[in-house]
Scaffold this motif. Structure first.
Motif, short mmCIF file in Angstrom:
data_model
loop_
_atom_site.label_atom_id
_atom_site.label_comp_id
_atom_site.label_asym_id
_atom_site.label_seq_id
_atom_site.Cartn_x
_atom_site.Cartn_y
_atom_site.Cartn_z
N TRP A 166 10.25 -2.05 11.34
CA TRP A 166 8.97 -1.82 12.02
C TRP A 166 7.96 -1.12 11.11
N ALA A 167 8.44 -0.24 10.24
CA ALA A 167 7.54 0.48 9.34
C ALA A 167 7.32 -0.26 8.02
N GLY A 168 8.01 -1.39 7.85
CA GLY A 168 7.89 -2.13 6.59
C GLY A 168 8.32 -1.32 5.40
N ARG A 169 9.30 -0.45 5.60
CA ARG A 169 9.64 0.52 4.56
C ARG A 169 10.47 -0.06 3.41
N PHE A 170 11.04 -1.23 3.60
CA PHE A 170 11.89 -1.79 2.54
C PHE A 170 11.22 -2.99 1.87
N GLY A 171 11.47 -3.11 0.58
CA GLY A 171 10.90 -4.18 -0.22
C GLY A 171 9.93 -3.63 -1.24
N ALA A 172 10.03 -4.15 -2.46
CA ALA A 172 9.20 -3.63 -3.55
C ALA A 172 7.87 -4.34 -3.67
N HIS A 173 7.66 -5.36 -2.89
CA HIS A 173 6.47 -6.19 -3.06
C HIS A 173 5.63 -6.19 -1.79
N GLY A 174 4.65 -7.08 -1.72
CA GLY A 174 3.80 -7.14 -0.55
C GLY A 174 3.04 -5.84 -0.34
N ALA A 175 3.04 -5.37 0.89
CA ALA A 175 2.29 -4.15 1.22
C ALA A 175 2.84 -2.91 0.53
N ASN A 176 4.11 -2.95 0.14
CA ASN A 176 4.71 -1.76 -0.48
C ASN A 176 4.37 -1.59 -1.95
N ALA A 177 3.86 -2.65 -2.57
CA ALA A 177 3.53 -2.55 -3.99
C ALA A 177 2.44 -1.51 -4.23
N GLU A 178 1.59 -1.30 -3.22
CA GLU A 178 0.47 -0.37 -3.39
C GLU A 178 0.84 1.07 -3.03
N VAL A 179 2.07 1.28 -2.56
CA VAL A 179 2.48 2.64 -2.18
C VAL A 179 3.77 3.05 -2.90
N GLU A 180 3.91 2.61 -4.13
CA GLU A 180 5.13 2.91 -4.89
C GLU A 180 5.36 4.42 -5.02
N ASP A 181 4.28 5.19 -4.94
CA ASP A 181 4.41 6.64 -5.11
C ASP A 181 5.18 7.31 -3.98
N VAL A 182 5.39 6.61 -2.83
CA VAL A 182 6.12 7.23 -1.72
C VAL A 182 7.55 6.71 -1.60
#
Length: 450
Positions: A166-182
């Motif tokens: 639900w939080a999209g917390r897993f995966g290194a790409h997509g929306a998470n690529a821009e929040v690598e710092d967290v």
């Protein structure tokens, strides 16, 4: 003269009949044509193929995870492991060893989500019908139960999901690529994103830990899974071939094939214009038109890789929910992962196939009726006063659908998007011979597999 009048009358009758038939045919074909034009206009490729789910036998046509190409050997292994209770070897209480599986919380007859309001793996007993009878074991204290703080998402169509949960917390790409710092900062489990994997594969590495599952000599050698791992992962060396990454890759490969491609909507897209009723077609027009559902639910799986706050209640608001509360940070949705203000209370867009089989809806199981879900979106009024108004999605507002339109949209969701045979994704048996998805005594009694 009489014969001439008779012939004229007959011709008039035939002409009226022909015209009536033409009007009826044009009305049907007009709906189809309008729907096709709408879909093509909205499609990223300008084609109906943008909405088509691939055939499961065409593994090359199914989105695969980075580093995890799909093979028949992986899919077959994952299919068994997903339902194998022998994988549940890390239970808190020895009495519950090997009594739960991935499918405890993702039941095929409940659209591969939980049959009860809350997912219960280790520490849960019973099955009921389609998992609705799952309850907490008397052997467990509440804090020891593996209970999810938000309703488990359906596994259908997750091949098209970039960032999972639900939080999209897993995966290194997509929306998470821009929040690598967290990654790994607020949730240590998300350190796994540094492996560079897609959401599903990363989630299942950590998920097998969270849900107390692992391989061992009994599973590999006594039950015979070692040879299946050998066939599935010849490129893995040493014990890594049977380790957590290989386990995740097999589970993920299988899950990626869970595609509801026998739904009437899919048949209609493939050219069978009689696959859906007129009511369902009208509902589809609303989905991709006035109701605006397509803005969030898109692509072949009608899910999405975006996050929105729609102000629904949390699981802690449902009587009987355990291991959660008003202060549970998981209620913050994506904000729990990123801690950015703009992400607070936003949750990943779920898929909408086979919703008719789902006994509960939304991350907090706050709705139990599909029409009620449509009515909630139609009203456009948040029910959770803990969610600030400025966090609510711009897409969540009154839709002004009539009662007839609400019925049509509900019918499209319930029947047009309904694949009637998800059991084709369930094995007849697993190598342990155990009852599944659960093998505790109450579950075995409930399912009649003593």
């Amino acid at each position: 003269m009489h014969n001439m009048s008779s012939r004229i009358s007959i011709l008039l009758v035939l002409l009226v009949a022909a015209l009536t038939g033409c009007v009826r045919d044009e009305a049907v074909s007009s709906t189809d044509a309008d729907l096709e034009r709408t879909l093509i206009r909205l499609s990223e490729t300008g084609s109906l193929s943008s909405y088509l789910l691939p055939d499961v036998n065409n593994l090359a046509g199914i989105p695969a995870g980075i580093g995890n190409p799909l093979t028949e050997e992986k899919v077959e292994l994952g299919k068994l492991l997903f339902h194998e209770t022998a994988l549940g070897r890390d239970a808190v209480n020895p009495a519950m060893l090997r009594t739960f599986s991935c499918s405890s919380c993702h039941v095929a007859d409940a659209a591969f989500t939980a049959g009860a309001m809350q997912g219960l793996a280790d520490g849960g007993v019973g099955f009921g019908q389609a998992g609705d009878g799952r309850a907490v074991s008397e052997l467990y204290q509440e804090d020891d139960v593996d209970a999810q703080g938000a309703r488990p998402l359906s596994m259908l169509g997750v091949a098209y999901v970039t960032n999972s949960m639900w939080a999209g917390r897993f995966g290194a790409h997509g929306a998470n690529a821009e929040v690598e710092d967290v990654w790994g900062v607020y949730d240590p489990a998300t350190e796994v994103n540094h492996l560079g994997l897609n959401g599903l594969e990363a989630q299942n590495i950590e998920g097998t830990i969270t849900h107390r599952m692992s391989t061992d000599a009994y599973l590999l050698d006594t039950l015979g899974y070692r040879r299946m791992f050998d066939r599935a992962f010849p490129e893995f060396e040493g014990e890594a071939r049977y380790g957590r990454i290989a386990l995740s890759f097999a589970l993920s490969a299988y899950i990626r094939t869970l595609l509801p491609n026998q739904a009437p909507w899919q048949k209609w897209l493939r050219g069978n214009k009689n696959a859906m009723t007129e009511t369902q077609k009208n509902g589809a027009m609303l989905f991709f038109g006035k109701a605006g559902c397509y803005r969030c639910h898109n692509g072949p799986a009608l899910n999405g890789n975006t996050f929105h706050a729609i102000g629904v209640n949390d699981l802690c608001d449902v009587p009987g929910a355990i291991r959660t509360g008003i202060d549970d940070t998981r209620n913050l949705g994506r904000g729990d992962f990123t801690r950015r203000q703009q992400d607070m209370f936003k949750f990943k867009v779920p898929q909408v196939y086979n919703t008719k089989d789902m006994p509960f809806y939304f991350h907090g199981s706050s709705k139990t009726d599909l029409r009620e879900v449509v009515e909630y979106f139609n009203a456009g009024v948040p029910e959770n006063d803990r969610v600030p108004a400025n966090n609510i999605s711009d897409f969540f507002h009154p839709l002004n659908l009539t009662d007839t339109e609400v019925n049509e949209l509900t019918e499209f969701l319930a029947e047009g998007l309904y694949d009637p045979d998800l059991q084709r994704y369930v094995p007849e048996q697993v190598l342990s011979g155990n009852c599944f998805p659960n093998s505790d005594p109450q579950s075995r009694a409930d399912m009649g597999c003593e």
